[in-house]
Design an enzyme around this catalytic site. Sequence first.
Site, PDB file in Angstrom:
ATOM      1  N   CYS A 115      -1.507   0.100   4.124  1.00  0.00           N
ATOM      2  CA  CYS A 115      -0.189   0.027   4.098  1.00  0.00           C
ATOM      3  C   CYS A 115       0.625  -1.401   3.650  1.00  0.00           C
ATOM      4  CB  CYS A 115       0.573   0.492   5.508  1.00  0.00           C
ATOM      5  SG  CYS A 115       2.405   0.358   5.744  1.00  0.00           S
ATOM      6  N   GLY A 214      -2.511   9.741  -3.247  1.00  0.00           N
ATOM      7  CA  GLY A 214      -1.603   9.283  -4.218  1.00  0.00           C
ATOM      8  C   GLY A 214      -1.255  10.152  -5.076  1.00  0.00           C
TER       9      GLY A 214
END
Length: 499
Positions: A115, A214
Amino acid sequence: MAAPGGLCFRDITALAPMVRVGTLPMRLLALDYGADIVYCEELIDIKMVTCERVVNEELNTVDFVAPDERVMFRTCERERDRVVFQMGTADPDRALAVALLVEKDVAAIDVNMGCPKEYSTKGGMGAALLSDPDKIEAILTKLVQGLSKPVTCKIRILPSMEDTVRLVQRIERTGVAAIAVHGRTREERPKHPLHCDFLKAVSVAVGVPVIANGGSLDMVKSFEDVAAFRSATGAAAVMLARAAMWNPSVFRRQGLLPVQTVMEDYLKYAVRYDNHAFNTKYCLCQMLRDKVESEMGKRVKTAQTLSDICAAYGMQAYYEELQVLLRSRRGLHPPETPVTLGGVTTMALRFHRRDYPPEITPKMFLLEWSRKEKLEQPHYHTVDRPQDRLFLSTVTVDNKQYRSTLWEKSKKGAEQAAALVCLRVLRLPEGRRGEEQEEEESGLGGKRKRAVAPPLPAAAPPQEEQEEEEREVNKKIHLSDREAETEVTNSNHHKTHVP
């Protein structure tokens, strides 16, 4: 082949960890639609380590409850063998303490190492760990050696392919069961192209399953795209974030369902498991996307409670049926009996502002009752606990003292909780929504009319990758980072068995 502990990370599709999205209703919905594994939202170790494991017999859940009674993590039997608990940590010992706390209620433990948001990196967690491979190794080794369940981690790629490969090889040597890799660097965002070549190099370099992440914007829009994404990256599995947030039926092998159907399915789980209205609104608004300013979107934004949200979707009957069921369960587990010790009567009650209309509070009702009975005005004595800045109040009424055993986050909240205990013991109306008939019969509450509350604000963007379109949606629903931080993050409250 299954990892130690029984969970298989090969040839699977997983719901990615997403702050404010990956709560119990979304995880269960993803499983219904075909997800093989679901990750919970990132939960910070320093908050989780103070939690108590509580069996919630009313909801049939296991709740991990903080000292201020906030539910940090809620799970249930339905997902126990398929939910991965993701934590944010920078401390091996604390990480192990949290993992041991939740281990028997989850299928695996994951460490967030990808993150890029400040609220994760500022404590040395998330993507900050990518620059400290020694700490990565220490944390993962501690967890692998101390747990019986599989341990995994989620990272982002490094600027160089060689460094990325060396990092995942070092991670593999700690004994992890799988490695999820987001194919962008810490500095990159969804507008930047995904580095499938990095993902392919990583997949070849290690023997443990690599979970590719992603591709929601560029490569995966429905389940039929998952196989192509897996082939392009050479990964053993695929993890979906934004595509699942926008429409969780992306996991459905038969194809996407209409968003309206998906929202209704989500709302049923939100009601069934008493998900916070604020969090529920946020997830629904993400599904609405550019339709957030439609009539439906406006009704959702102005809703105050789960009941209001159900009314916006024409599901009020479902809501009422669930409340009857929950009330019947509550009757099987009667509320705590008041205990009087040292002249003070106590109960474990908490004041939730959302349960009361504007201008209506237990303190107001207690004051009106005291005046009606020609008693002295209630007197409150409040103390604070410096180590966590929580408050506890005792109210004196008619020479008797009443107090909640639960500490509150504010002096006002503590006083309201004390008043609530007094009203409950004296069997008086408390001013909660739905008590209008009792108020009329008692003669209380007549001096102040119930008003319609302003709408709850919406929440801040989730942790996982977001695109420009989503930021525009968030602007439209007036999102606030500060409000989200204080109101939403794991914002369900533990429900004691009190009617």
